[in-house]
Structure formats: structure tokens, C-alpha cells
Design a protein around this motif. Structure first.
Motif, mmCIF file in Angstrom:
data_model
loop_
_atom_site.group_PDB
_atom_site.id
_atom_site.type_symbol
_atom_site.label_atom_id
_atom_site.label_comp_id
_atom_site.label_asym_id
_atom_site.label_seq_id
_atom_site.Cartn_x
_atom_site.Cartn_y
_atom_site.Cartn_z
ATOM 1 N N UNK A 96 -84.151 52.071 -4.185
ATOM 2 C CA UNK A 96 -83.426 52.908 -5.149
ATOM 3 C C UNK A 96 -83.182 54.241 -4.404
ATOM 4 N N UNK A 97 -83.941 54.702 -3.639
ATOM 5 C CA UNK A 97 -83.516 55.951 -2.931
ATOM 6 C C UNK A 97 -82.686 55.724 -1.965
ATOM 7 N N UNK A 98 -82.632 54.631 -1.204
ATOM 8 C CA UNK A 98 -81.867 54.251 0.115
ATOM 9 C C UNK A 98 -80.375 53.923 -0.308
ATOM 10 N N UNK A 99 -79.939 53.482 -1.521
ATOM 11 C CA UNK A 99 -78.543 53.151 -1.725
ATOM 12 C C UNK A 99 -78.134 53.401 -3.180
ATOM 13 N N UNK A 100 -76.927 53.821 -2.980
ATOM 14 C CA UNK A 100 -76.158 54.257 -4.505
ATOM 15 C C UNK A 100 -76.144 52.962 -5.252
ATOM 16 N N UNK A 101 -75.488 51.869 -4.536
ATOM 17 C CA UNK A 101 -75.036 50.676 -5.173
ATOM 18 C C UNK A 101 -76.305 50.139 -5.898
ATOM 19 N N UNK A 102 -77.390 50.122 -5.273
ATOM 20 C CA UNK A 102 -78.562 49.583 -5.697
ATOM 21 C C UNK A 102 -79.189 50.371 -6.753
ATOM 22 N N UNK A 103 -78.874 51.710 -6.707
ATOM 23 C CA UNK A 103 -79.628 52.633 -7.829
ATOM 24 C C UNK A 103 -78.659 52.446 -9.021
ATOM 25 N N UNK A 104 -77.195 52.379 -8.972
ATOM 26 C CA UNK A 104 -76.073 52.497 -9.864
ATOM 27 C C UNK A 104 -76.410 51.248 -10.660
ATOM 28 N N UNK A 105 -77.073 50.112 -10.303
ATOM 29 C CA UNK A 105 -77.335 48.979 -10.971
ATOM 30 C C UNK A 105 -78.120 49.227 -12.115
ATOM 31 N N UNK A 106 -79.113 50.032 -11.938
ATOM 32 C CA UNK A 106 -79.933 50.116 -13.055
ATOM 33 C C UNK A 106 -79.692 51.555 -13.702
ATOM 34 N N UNK A 107 -80.239 51.600 -14.955
ATOM 35 C CA UNK A 107 -80.142 52.750 -15.864
ATOM 36 C C UNK A 107 -80.854 52.902 -17.103
ATOM 37 N N UNK A 108 -81.588 54.395 -17.089
ATOM 38 C CA UNK A 108 -82.552 54.359 -18.126
ATOM 39 C C UNK A 108 -82.417 54.017 -19.600
ATOM 40 N N UNK A 109 -81.056 54.199 -19.818
ATOM 41 C CA UNK A 109 -80.290 53.792 -20.975
ATOM 42 C C UNK A 109 -80.059 52.408 -21.451
ATOM 43 N N UNK A 110 -80.216 51.926 -22.620
ATOM 44 C CA UNK A 110 -79.754 50.511 -22.780
ATOM 45 C C UNK A 110 -78.211 50.544 -22.576
ATOM 46 N N UNK A 111 -77.918 49.366 -22.226
ATOM 47 C CA UNK A 111 -76.405 48.922 -21.796
ATOM 48 C C UNK A 111 -76.099 49.998 -20.595
ATOM 49 N N UNK A 112 -76.953 50.342 -19.735
ATOM 50 C CA UNK A 112 -76.567 51.372 -18.438
ATOM 51 C C UNK A 112 -75.589 50.692 -17.757
ATOM 52 N N UNK A 113 -75.682 49.382 -17.322
ATOM 53 C CA UNK A 113 -74.939 48.946 -16.547
ATOM 54 C C UNK A 113 -73.678 48.802 -16.930
ATOM 55 N N UNK A 114 -73.401 48.615 -18.083
ATOM 56 C CA UNK A 114 -72.209 48.316 -18.716
ATOM 57 C C UNK A 114 -71.419 49.655 -18.880
ATOM 58 N N UNK A 115 -72.087 50.781 -19.194
ATOM 59 C CA UNK A 115 -71.703 52.151 -19.230
ATOM 60 C C UNK A 115 -71.233 52.661 -17.855
ATOM 61 N N UNK A 116 -71.988 52.092 -16.687
ATOM 62 C CA UNK A 116 -71.477 52.380 -15.302
ATOM 63 C C UNK A 116 -70.205 51.713 -15.036
ATOM 64 N N UNK A 117 -69.942 50.374 -15.335
ATOM 65 C CA UNK A 117 -68.909 49.643 -15.043
ATOM 66 C C UNK A 117 -67.859 50.473 -15.660
ATOM 67 N N UNK A 118 -67.831 50.907 -17.037
ATOM 68 C CA UNK A 118 -66.652 51.454 -17.627
ATOM 69 C C UNK A 118 -66.574 52.815 -17.176
ATOM 70 N N UNK A 119 -67.559 53.614 -16.584
ATOM 71 C CA UNK A 119 -67.412 55.105 -16.206
ATOM 72 C C UNK A 119 -66.670 54.907 -14.634
ATOM 73 N N UNK A 120 -66.875 53.965 -13.903
ATOM 74 C CA UNK A 120 -66.170 53.814 -12.667
ATOM 75 C C UNK A 120 -64.776 53.370 -12.939
ATOM 76 N N UNK A 121 -64.428 52.722 -13.884
ATOM 77 C CA UNK A 121 -62.922 52.443 -14.190
ATOM 78 C C UNK A 121 -62.277 53.747 -14.658
ATOM 79 N N UNK A 122 -62.918 54.413 -15.458
ATOM 80 C CA UNK A 122 -62.126 55.549 -15.994
ATOM 81 C C UNK A 122 -62.235 56.772 -14.719
ATOM 82 N N UNK A 123 -62.965 56.965 -13.931
ATOM 83 C CA UNK A 123 -62.990 57.769 -12.908
ATOM 84 C C UNK A 123 -61.995 57.506 -11.865
ATOM 85 N N UNK A 124 -61.724 56.209 -11.695
ATOM 86 C CA UNK A 124 -60.624 55.814 -10.636
ATOM 87 C C UNK A 124 -59.164 56.281 -11.147
#
Length: 634
Positions: A116-144
Motif C-alpha cells: 500500500x505504501x510503496x505504490x500508488x497503483x496498488x493503493x488506488x485500487x482500494x478505497x475506504x468508502x463503498x464503490x471506491x474503485x468505481x469512484x476512482x475510475x470515474x475520477x481519473x476520467x474527469x481529471x484527464x
């Protein structure tokens, strides 16, 4: 490394987030993994007990529950659970049970934390909130996409230039030349630009004039240069607020076919955004296409120009525009073609004998139109309509427009939801009777009509007629719980394509065998259930994202659910959009059907998350409106 460890390594690196880890890290992980076996029906995790491992499903199936016993998720091979407890207080947050014989790889907490501490890709996969991976996927699309993150105020380089509406055309042109601007805001006599502007009820601003107005309304018409500029100014101002995003300015221009937008900050004008400012942010400009559409002199020209729709669509996809931007842009193009066809029809048939409103229905009305679409439209006529005197004209008008739309790639509606159908070419009073009866006496046919006609937008003519109908729907539906219950029941007919073990359920219809229809099984059921909630809240919004925003303000949904719905809609829609763009680039006819084997692991995993959101939302819909009197309709 032992044979068993090699097998663990080779298997686990097939799945995210391990697929991005270095080879030596995967090798080390394989040597630390322990293997556990659970029989079907046995408990894996109990709420509140200590947890020291991340659980990876090697084979089998697991159900994860909320603290209150409600099913939270159903997992299968390659899925992970237990991370929430590891990331919080080292105690189980979500109980888990094996629903078939299941083999688990146990990854030690210490190693999990290290990765978790070593890599952003690994850390970004997990999220404390429900549906965290889905939110992260959409966020990356928006920020691009800078269109999504740049505010309109960044485009403002100077204060707006203004003059009183009583000045002459000559003086207005001289002022615009001296100031180097292409638009001039015109005020009522004695009013100053630093006063507060209240759009819609505005004693200060009289209108706006642009370079184009001077060319087409003054010079081309041979007007005397001493003519007051008020004779040629535009009075129905379209504006935007400074805190809106650039993409919203673009969509406003598309929708209204204007090239200049006054910008307000705290109800005071701070500048004017021109088409050229937007083009800097949108290299493949749907704005240019819409502008050219309005300059075509016949259907043949529109047909030739409509071929550029596909290029506009593909370039927006390749520039990482989101689904709302793409859907709105394509709907704007469709509106422009419809508007120009109506103008050409009136040139051929003569002026209409009575006022009318041409209504777009379905995806165009919701600003969710894509490249694969048919035409859904209707005519609302003035209540002075006399069939024997007037219907021949409007029948011919509807046919001209419908045939023209078909020439431009908008296929005829197979359900005959077009103004060429006399049932959908009626005076306003009849439309009011339609909508009232559908709401007060719901049956299978009226519910189908409601799902189609309650997404409406007046795009030409006396558009106030459409606003009257929107008001009627919003008021009457909210006050009729029986109708909402029946509509909710009908909205459950289309299920997301998830099987019992969260695998995809394929279509089985011959041509698209072993594929998933992302419209029929994804965006459509989501739009259906959101429509019910929006009507229950009395919202007049048409776009599904805007409806979710309106629902969220009423607190009808539990905290976080609105965000999940937005993310699910965006994820499913953008996968569908990219699939169509790839078809176009490959020279294939675009469609709504995808084959799971053609999806990336990232898309497969997040589509499952999105479909689960729809499934959960449908369960809530059934519970929320059942008590209001819903039931089967024959």
C-alpha cells in the motif's frame, strides 16, 4: 521457489492490483501467502473479530454482508475482501460466508501495508468508502480532461464593453472596433454595468450585439447607420456564471446556437466568452458543426454535413470527454439538424397557420444522445387547432422533418413515436389530457408512454408549450403515489447483467449472442429508476445526471448513494461510448453490444461494480415504492 508457490504466483499476478507489481515483489508475495479452505455455508469472517490478512479468492464464491445482515457484495475468483478491517482498526467490518466450497489465499497484513505504501497503483485500487474503485475510475476520467477542470472565469481577459441601447449602429460598430471586441452588451438608458444583473427580470441589460449581427442584420439589410442598435440587437440573452466549467459553456453554446456568452459573477457581468475562447479548449468543435448546419440550404447539404457527426464523436472520445459532454454535444447536433429541417419545411410549406412546438423525446431531450440512435419526436399545437383546417400543414411538416432526419442518420422510430403519427400531433389541451390520464390511470401502455414522453424538450417553435407539460408532469406525478409505485414496478423489468456469482449474464438473441447490451442492461435501467425518484421529488430536470443531483438535495437516498449512481452511469456510458468509437474507427457499424473478452480487466471489474450499484438501487426502488400501492399490471 516450490511448485505450490509458483502456482500461487502465476495465478495471483493475473488479477488487479497485483498485475502491476514487479516480478520480484510477486515472487516474495507468493512465498508469504497461506492457503485456507472453507466449505460451502461456513463462516469466513465474523463482525468485530480481529483480522490480520487480506483475503484473495482463488476459487469458489463468497458473500459479504453489512453489519445489519444485509447483503453487501457477492465475490468470486480474483476478488478481494477484508481490506476495510485492515485499513481501519484491524477488526472485521464486513462479515463473510462461503456460499460454495472456496479456496482462499491469505496475504499477511504487514505485506499488504508495505505494498500500500510503496505504490500508488496498488493503493488506488482500494478505497475506504463503498464503490471506491468505481469512484476512482470515474475520477481519473474527469481529471484527464481540462474541459472538466477549467472554470469559465479562466477565459475572461477583460471587462465587458457596453453601451446604451439607444446608440446608433455606426457608434456601436465604432466602439467595438476601438475596443477590439466582437460583442457589445447593451444597457437600458441610465443603467451602469457595475450594477447587479438579475437575468430573467433584468431592468439593466437590454440585449447584446455581435459582429455577426452587424453583418447580417444591418449591412446585409441596407439599414441606415443612424438606426438605433436596439433594432438589431438580440434580447433573449443566454449567459453563464463564472464558476461553471468550460465544458458547460461549450454545451450552452451548442444548445442555444450562440457564439458569445456574457459571464456573471455574483450576478454582475464580468466579461464575455466568445466561440474562439472555447475552441482553444475543444479542438474538434461540435460548435462549428452546429454553426454549419444552420447555414445549409437543403436536406442534401444537411445529409452531407451529418457525416461529420461520427468524426466529432470519435475525436471527443479520444480527447477524454466524459459521457455528459459527449451526450450533450451529440444531442446539440441533433437539435440543430431538427431546427434547420423545420426552417426548410416552413420555407417550402409557408408559415405555420397556428403556433406549434416541436418536441424532442428520449435521449435527445435528456442530452444523452450517442452515435447509435433513432428519432423520437412529437408536435404540440396551439389550442386553436382545427384538424380540418390545419392538420394537412402539420402532417406535411412532420413528414418533411422525419424524412430529413432519416436522411441524416436518425432512423425512423420502430415504435412510431414520431410527429408523423397523428396521435403524437395534437393540441396542448390533448397532451395535457394524455399526461393526466397516464398518471391517474396507469396501465401497461400508459407506463410505456410515460417512460418515453416524460423525457421531453421543446426545441423549436413555441417552446413554452413543452414547459407547461413539464410543470404538469412534475406537479401531478409527485402527488400520485399509486402512479409512482406502478412506474417503479415497470422500471424493474430491465435487470443489470450480473449472475448469482457476479459473473456477466450474456445476451442470447442470435446476432449479438454472448454479448452484453450496455444500453438495454446498463444505462436504460439506471435512467428508468432515476426517473422515478426524480418524479417523486417533483424535479423538472431531464438529464439523468441532473436528476440525480435534484434527488440528492431532497435526501431521499441514503448518504453516498447519489455518488454511486453518478459513477455507475458515467462508467457504463463511457465504456459504451468507447466501444462505439472503436467500431467507427475500424469501419464497423457501431452498436451497443460488447463482448466481455474484449474488455480490459479494469473495465470488467469496474463494470461489475457499476452493475451492482444498479442492482442495489433497484432493490431500494422496490422497497421504497411498494407500500404506495404498486403491483403487477396486466
Amino acid at each position: 521457489m516450490e511448485v505450490e508457490q509458483i502456482e500461487i504466483r502465476d495465478h495471483i499476478k493475473r488479477f488487479a492490483p497485483f498485475d502491476d507489481l514487479p516480478e520480484d515483489t510477486i515472487d516474495r508475495l507468493a512465498t508469504q501467502v497461506e492457503v485456507a479452505y472453507y466449505r460451502a455455508g461456513s463462516t469466513i469472517l465474523t463482525y468485530g473479530e480481529p483480522i490480520g490478512d487480506l483475503y484473495f479468492i482463488r476459487s469458489g464464491a463468497v458473500e459479504v454482508y453489512r453489519r445489519n445482515g444485509e447483503l453487501y457484495n457477492r465475490l468470486s475468483e480474483g476478488d478481494l475482501f477484508g481490506q476495510l478491517g485492515l485499513m481501519m482498526n484491524k477488526k472485521v467490518r464486513y462479515p463473510a460466508t462461503a456460499i460454495e466450497d472456496t479456496l482462499i489465499y491469505l496475504i499477511p497484513d504487514a505485506l499488504f501495508q508495505e505494498l500500500w505504501e510503496a505504490g500508488d497503483h496498488f493503493a488506488d485500487f482500494f478505497d475506504i468508502e463503498d464503490q471506491g474503485r468505481l469512484r476512482a475510475a470515474v475520477s481519473r476520467q474527469e481529471k484527464a480532461n481540462p474541459l472538466m477542470t477549467s472554470r469559465v472565469r479562466r477565459l475572461i481577459t477583460r471587462k465587458p464593453v457596453s453601451a446604451e441601447a439607444t446608440v446608433s449602429i455606426r457608434d456601436a460598430a465604432r466602439l467595438m472596433t476601438d475596443e477590439g471586441v466582437s460583442a457589445l452588451i447593451l444597457t437600458n438608458p441610465g443603467k451602469q454595468m457595475d450594477q447587479e444583473w438579475k437575468p430573467g427580470d433584468n431592468p439593466m441589460v437590454a440585449g447584446i450585439i455581435t459582429d455577426r449581427d452587424l453583418r447580417t442584420r444591418a449591412l446585409a439589410e441596407g439599414l441606415d447607420y443612424d438606426t438605433p442598435v436596439s433594432e438589431i440587437m438580440s434580447t433573449d440573452l443566454v449567459y453563464i456564471r463564472s464558476d461553471k466549467y468550460v465544458f458547460e459553456a461549450m454545451l450552452t453554446m451548442l444548445r442555444s446556437n450562440v457564439h458569445h456568452l456574457p459571464v456573471l459573477h455574483r450576478n454582475k457581468p464580468v466579461g464575455v466568452v466568445a466561440l474562439s475562447d472555447i475552441v482553444k479548449y475543444e479542438s474538434q468543435s461540435g460548435l462549428y458543426l452546429v454553426s454549419n448546419i444552420h447555414h445549409q440550404v437543403d436536406v442534401r447539404g444537411l445529409k452531407r454535413l451529418s457525416r461529420d457527426k461520427a468524426a466529432t464523436f470519435v475525436r471527443m472520445v479520444n480527447e477524454d470527454a466524459n459521457s455528459h459532454m459527449i451526450g450533450s454535444a451529440m444531442a446539440g447536433i441533433g437539435r440543430a439538424i431538427s431546427q434547420r429541417l423545420l426552417e426548410l419545411a416552413e420555407e417550402q410549406l409557408g408559415p405555420p397557420p397556428i403556433p406549434y412546438c416541436f418536441m424532442a423525446l428520449g435521449s435527445m431531450a435528456r442530452d444523452e444522445q450517442l452515435i447509435v440512435t433513432d428519432q423520437d419526436n412529437a408536435l404540440v399545437l396551439d389550442d386553436s387547432f382545427i384538424p380540418e383546417e390545419h392538420d394537412e400543414y402539420f402532417k406535411a411538416l412532420a413528414k418533411f422533418v422525419s424524412d430529413g432526419l432519416a436522411e441524416c442518420g436518425y432512423t425512423y422510430c420502430t415504435g412510431d413515436i414520431m410527429a408523423t403519427n397523428q396521435a403524437w400531433r395534437q393540441p396542448l389541451r390533448v397532451w395535457k389530457e394524455y399526461f393526466t390520464e397516464w398518471i391517474e390511470k396507469p396501465d401497461a401502455k400508459s407506463l410505456l408512454n410515460s417512460a418515453i414522453f416524460f423525457d421531453l424538450d421543446g426545441i423549436a417553435g413555441k417552446t413554452q408549450f413543452a414547459e407547461v407539460l413539464k410543470d404538469l408532469i412534475a406537479t401531478k406525478a409527485q402527488r400520485t403515489p399509486r402512479f409512482l409505485a406502478y412506474l417503479a414496478h415497470a422500471a424493474l423489468n430491465r435487470k443489470p447483467p450480473l449472475g448469482f456469482f457476479r459473473d456477466f449474464v450474456m445476451e442470447n438473441d442470435g446476432k449479438h449472442n454472448n454479448s452484453i447490451n450496455l444500453k438495454r442492461r446498463g444505462t436504460a435501467p439506471l435512467s428508468d429508476l432515476v426517473r422515478v425518484h426524480a418524479l417523486a421529488c417533483g424535479s423538472r430536470a431531464q438529464n439523468t445526471f441532473n436528476r440525480i443531483n435534484a434527488i440528492e438535495e431532497t435526501q431521499l437516498l441514503a448518504e453516498g448513494v447519489a455518488n454511486n449512481l453518478r459513477d455507475a452511469l458515467e462508467l457504463i456510458a463511457i465504456v459504451r461510448i468507447r466501444h462505439q468509437a472503436l467500431d467507427i474507427e475500424a469501419g464497423r457499424d457501431p452498436d451497443n453490444n460488447i463482448e466481455p473478452e474484449n474488455l480490459t480487466r479494469f473495465e470488467r471489474r469496474n463494470l461489475k461494480e457499476a452493475f451492482q450499484v444498479i442492482s442495489n438501487a433497484q432493490k431500494f426502488l422496490r422497497h421504497r415504492y411498494h407500500a404506495s400501492g404498486g403491483g403487477s399490471i396486466n
